[in-house]
Design an enzyme around this catalytic site. Sequence first.
Site, mmCIF file in Angstrom:
data_model
loop_
_atom_site.group_PDB
_atom_site.id
_atom_site.type_symbol
_atom_site.label_atom_id
_atom_site.label_comp_id
_atom_site.label_asym_id
_atom_site.label_seq_id
_atom_site.Cartn_x
_atom_site.Cartn_y
_atom_site.Cartn_z
ATOM 1 N N GLU A 58 138.322 116.448 29.748
ATOM 2 C CA GLU A 58 137.609 116.953 28.567
ATOM 3 C C GLU A 58 137.661 115.906 27.450
ATOM 4 O OE1 GLU A 58 135.875 119.161 27.079
ATOM 5 O OE2 GLU A 58 135.894 121.039 28.186
ATOM 6 N N GLU A 103 143.476 130.797 29.283
ATOM 7 C CA GLU A 103 142.772 131.423 30.399
ATOM 8 C C GLU A 103 143.743 131.870 31.488
ATOM 9 O OE1 GLU A 103 140.687 127.716 30.551
ATOM 10 O OE2 GLU A 103 138.745 128.741 30.639
ATOM 11 N N ARG A 143 145.548 128.639 22.374
ATOM 12 C CA ARG A 143 145.644 127.180 22.299
ATOM 13 C C ARG A 143 144.345 126.646 21.728
ATOM 14 N NH1 ARG A 143 142.204 124.813 25.928
ATOM 15 N NH2 ARG A 143 141.980 125.672 28.023
ATOM 16 N N ASN A 161 134.063 125.475 21.674
ATOM 17 C CA ASN A 161 133.750 124.306 22.489
ATOM 18 C C ASN A 161 132.957 123.260 21.730
ATOM 19 O OD1 ASN A 161 134.517 123.348 25.061
ATOM 20 N ND2 ASN A 161 134.056 125.366 25.922
ATOM 21 N N ASN A 177 141.019 124.293 21.765
ATOM 22 C CA ASN A 177 140.116 123.774 22.783
ATOM 23 C C ASN A 177 139.402 122.552 22.176
ATOM 24 O OD1 ASN A 177 139.274 123.994 25.484
ATOM 25 N ND2 ASN A 177 137.329 124.890 24.838
ATOM 26 N N ASP A 180 129.322 123.833 27.351
ATOM 27 C CA ASP A 180 130.692 123.353 27.114
ATOM 28 C C ASP A 180 130.665 122.258 26.054
ATOM 29 O OD1 ASP A 180 133.351 122.608 27.347
ATOM 30 O OD2 ASP A 180 133.413 122.823 29.514
HETATM 31 ZN ZN ZN Z 1 135.112 122.173 26.610
#
Ligand code: ZN
EC number: 3.1.1.17
Length: 305
Positions: A24, A127, A107, A160, A109, A210
């Site tokens: 990521e 998750e 948390r 995101n 992201n 995302d």
């Molecule tokens: Zn992401």
Amino acid sequence: CPFPVTMSSIKVECVLRENYRCGESPVWEEASQSLLFVDIPSKIICRWDTVSNQVQRVAVDAPVSSVALRQLGGYVATIGTKFCALNWENQSVFVLAMVDEDKKNNRFNDGKVDPAGRYFAGTMAEETAPAVLERHQGSLYSLFPDHSVKKYFDQVDISNGLDWSLDHKIFYYIDSLSYTVDAFDYDLQTGQISNRRIVYKMEKDEQIPDGMCIDAEGKLWVACYNGGRVIRLDPETGKRLQTVKLPVDKTTSCCFGGKDYSEMYVTCARDGLNAEGLLRQPDAGNIFKITGLGVKGIAPYSYAG
Ligand code: ZN
């Protein structure tokens, strides 16, 4: 020939084979010609030097969800529910601020620095399986250069992708489970956002929006988790302009980099694939490079604190 002919020379290459669990937050560092990114569940921050082809890793003590450049040198990262500074040379982590202290299962992201040097990042509930979580637990924050934290809103599912328009007047944002790309008016002076609206609604086969980045023409590139593609959107018309497919389903984020920011780097995940999926997608979790897009990106901003 009566029709205009468009020469397409788009090339998608797997350029780094490390089979990360969930790559990521790719970000290009021009000074070192390196790509920085994280592997969230592996709790590592990686720096891939594209000249020497060496990967350096820094291990941290909690899931690390984004990394960004810092004007003072080194980097900043979101680790667990903390905004942190990272000294790459001695691998030390220094906590700058903490959020969601009343939400033990949360948390951070995705995160990114705005054009004024503020570090924006949002949170989510951890998750239980990829994209399976308690909803509405997250919030969007930014870390100002003085290390103070501003909270924008809560009720976020999976905070995101984020980026800013080229004139810095619009903030683009993705809460993944809304299946939309949203926009806000942005006040660069104060860091205030207002007037939320939808600029794009995902189509069914595009799956979950995302990570996201803007290109030098002001168009948005969105990585489609479970959709195995990046899509280019015109945020003014709400139309999709282009689709580039990748040989992996769980594409997570994208950034421009390389010479003149003419290459696109894409991260993806292997977590969440079953045995058959892993056989079909041996490059799941690797880093991809897309060339020949015919459009460049812009340099990432650096945290000013
Ligand atoms: Zn992401």
